[in-house]
Each structure stands twice: as structure tokens, then as C-alpha cells.
Motif scaffolding. Structure first.
Motif, short mmCIF file in Angstrom:
data_model
loop_
_atom_site.label_atom_id
_atom_site.label_comp_id
_atom_site.label_asym_id
_atom_site.label_seq_id
_atom_site.Cartn_x
_atom_site.Cartn_y
_atom_site.Cartn_z
N ASN A 194 38.81 39.15 42.66
CA ASN A 194 38.89 39.31 44.14
C ASN A 194 39.91 38.59 44.76
O ASN A 194 40.52 37.57 44.24
CB ASN A 194 37.64 38.40 44.52
CG ASN A 194 37.30 38.61 46.04
OD1 ASN A 194 38.10 38.54 46.93
ND2 ASN A 194 36.19 39.11 46.57
N ASN A 220 39.93 35.08 45.81
CA ASN A 220 39.60 33.77 44.99
C ASN A 220 40.76 33.48 43.86
O ASN A 220 41.28 34.33 42.98
CB ASN A 220 38.69 34.55 43.72
CG ASN A 220 38.07 33.42 43.01
OD1 ASN A 220 38.56 32.69 42.37
ND2 ASN A 220 36.60 33.36 42.87
N SER A 242 41.42 31.09 41.96
CA SER A 242 41.15 30.88 40.43
C SER A 242 41.05 32.04 39.75
O SER A 242 41.88 32.17 38.58
CB SER A 242 39.65 30.25 40.09
OG SER A 242 39.36 29.87 38.97
N GLU A 243 40.53 33.01 40.09
CA GLU A 243 40.54 34.43 39.35
C GLU A 243 42.00 35.09 39.14
O GLU A 243 42.45 35.50 38.12
CB GLU A 243 39.66 35.56 39.85
CG GLU A 243 38.18 35.22 40.12
CD GLU A 243 37.43 36.08 40.70
OE1 GLU A 243 36.12 35.93 40.59
OE2 GLU A 243 37.80 37.07 41.30
#
Length: 222
Positions: A167, A170, A172-173
């Protein structure tokens, strides 16, 4: 996830740091226009803080550093700078790449189907034994998903490539995609082994596979 900037270094850590192995790596990000490639790179590199540069071939590139206890990577991540709209991404863009992200928009059917072209371009212009590749499906808030996880996973399994979904909101992703790719490249370099997932492939027509996966998993909106 790896820390890009150590917050403090004591004497013991300083000695350990000197033993780290440094790597200078080139990553490329390919895929259709407006699927979110530049957004991924900018968010990962924090480009508003570090700025970006442009080389003689008019490709944008960004710098980032990934560190581990045993090694440090100086990444130069290249973006197509909109040239993909005119199919004018040349061999110089691919040359010398250690890592490649092939991206598509989960809300755009065409960007998924066109993965065939980008994959074949990568095979034609890159040394398949020297580059690690990951397929990335990008999700944006407020957009209806068209390509299912099953379809994308089936496609990546056929190519024997890892597949992840991120995403764009996001962080972190996004970090995990690039950090894990860097780790994979370093491990490959250290082991001096070719990338098995790429060595057995040649340029091919994958259109029939895309159609086949659609019929097997139902309509694209499933």
C-alpha cells in the motif's frame, strides 16, 4: 527491516563497523506509467530530505543506504522519469542493474497485462545471472481493486519470481520491498551463485498465461 542511519556508535561498535563490507548497488524500477513507481522510490528514499539527481541519460536516480551488522549497501535507485509512456526506456537504463522491481497497479488491468513486455525487456537488456527481481502489486486507497492476489501470484509463480503487495501509504511495506531485495542481492554476491530463478528463462510470449489465469480464477475483479 534495516536501519538506514545508526543513531549512535560507541567504541566497540566503531571497531565492528570498520569490518563491514560495503556494496554499491544499482536498482531499477520498471512498469507502466502512473502505477506508483516514483512514489515508492521517493517514499523509500525520503527524497524531499535528500533530493534527487539526474544523469546524462535523463533518468532520475535516488540514493539510499541500507545497513546490516555485517554489511552496508549504497543504493542508487533509478526511476524511468516518465519515459515508459513512449516506450523509450533504453538498454542503458538496465545496464549494470543488481536488483529490479517490476511494478503494476492493482486497480489497472492494463498494467498487469503489460508485465509481459517489461519482463521481456528486462531479460533482453539485463544479465539474468546478475540481477535479482521482485514483482510488486501496488494498492492505492480509494481505488477499486481489479487484479486479484490469486491472479498475480499465479503469474509470478509461472515466472518463478517472488511477489509482494504494498500500500503506497504504508511506509513499512515499502521499506521491506527494497530492504529485502538489497539483502537478497548481497547474499547472492557473497555466495557467488547465479540467480536460479532467472537462469532458466528466456524471452517468451506470456499473453496466453495472462488470459489463462483470468479464466481459471474468474473475472479480474474477483
Amino acid at each position: 527491516m534495516y536501519s538506514t542511519k545508526p543513531t549512535s556508535v560507541n567504541n566497540k561498535e566503531r571497531i565492528s563497523t570498520k569490518k563491514k563490507k560495503d556494496f554499491n548497488l544499482k536498482f531499477i524500477v520498471i512498469g507502466d506509467s502512473r502505477v506508483g513507481k516514483t512514489t515508492l522510490v521517493e517514499k523509500y528514499c525520503g527524497c524531499h530530505e535528500t533530493g534527487n539527481n539526474k544523469n546524462n541519460n535523463n533518468h532520475l536516480y535516488f540514493h539510499h543506504t541500507v545497513t546490516d551488522k555485517d554489511w552496508s549497501c549504497n543504493l542508487k535507485i533509478f526511476d524511468t522519469a516518465g519515459q515508459e509512456r513512449y516506450r523509450s526506456v533504453t538498454s542503458s537504463y538496465y545496464r549494470g542493474a543488481n536488483g529490479c522491481i517490476i511494478a503494476f497497479d492493482l486497480s489497472q488491468e492494463t498494467s498487469f497485462v503489460n508485465l509481459e513486455n517489461w519482463y521481456n525487456d528486462m531479460l533482453n537488456y539485463c544479465n539474468s545471472s546478475d540481477v535479482s527481481v521482485v514483482l510488486v502489486g501496488i494498492q492505492r486507497e480509494g481505488r477499486e481493486r481489479i487484479v486479484s492476489t490469486d491472479r498475480a501470484q499465479k503469474f509470478s509463480d509461472y515466472l518463478n519470481l517472488p511477489y509482494v503487495e504494498v500500500n503506497v501509504d504504508n511506509q513499512s511495506e515499502i521499506n521491506d520491498v527494497f530492504d529485502n531485495l538489497a539483502k537478497n542481492v548481497v547474499q547472492r554476491i557473497q555466495s557467488r551463485e547465479p540467480v536460479a530463478t532467472m537462469s532458466t528463462f528466456t524471452t517468451t510470449n506470456l499473453s496466453k498465461l495472462v488470459v489463462k489465469t483470468e479464466s481459471r480464477f474468474g473475472c479480474s475483479c474477483c
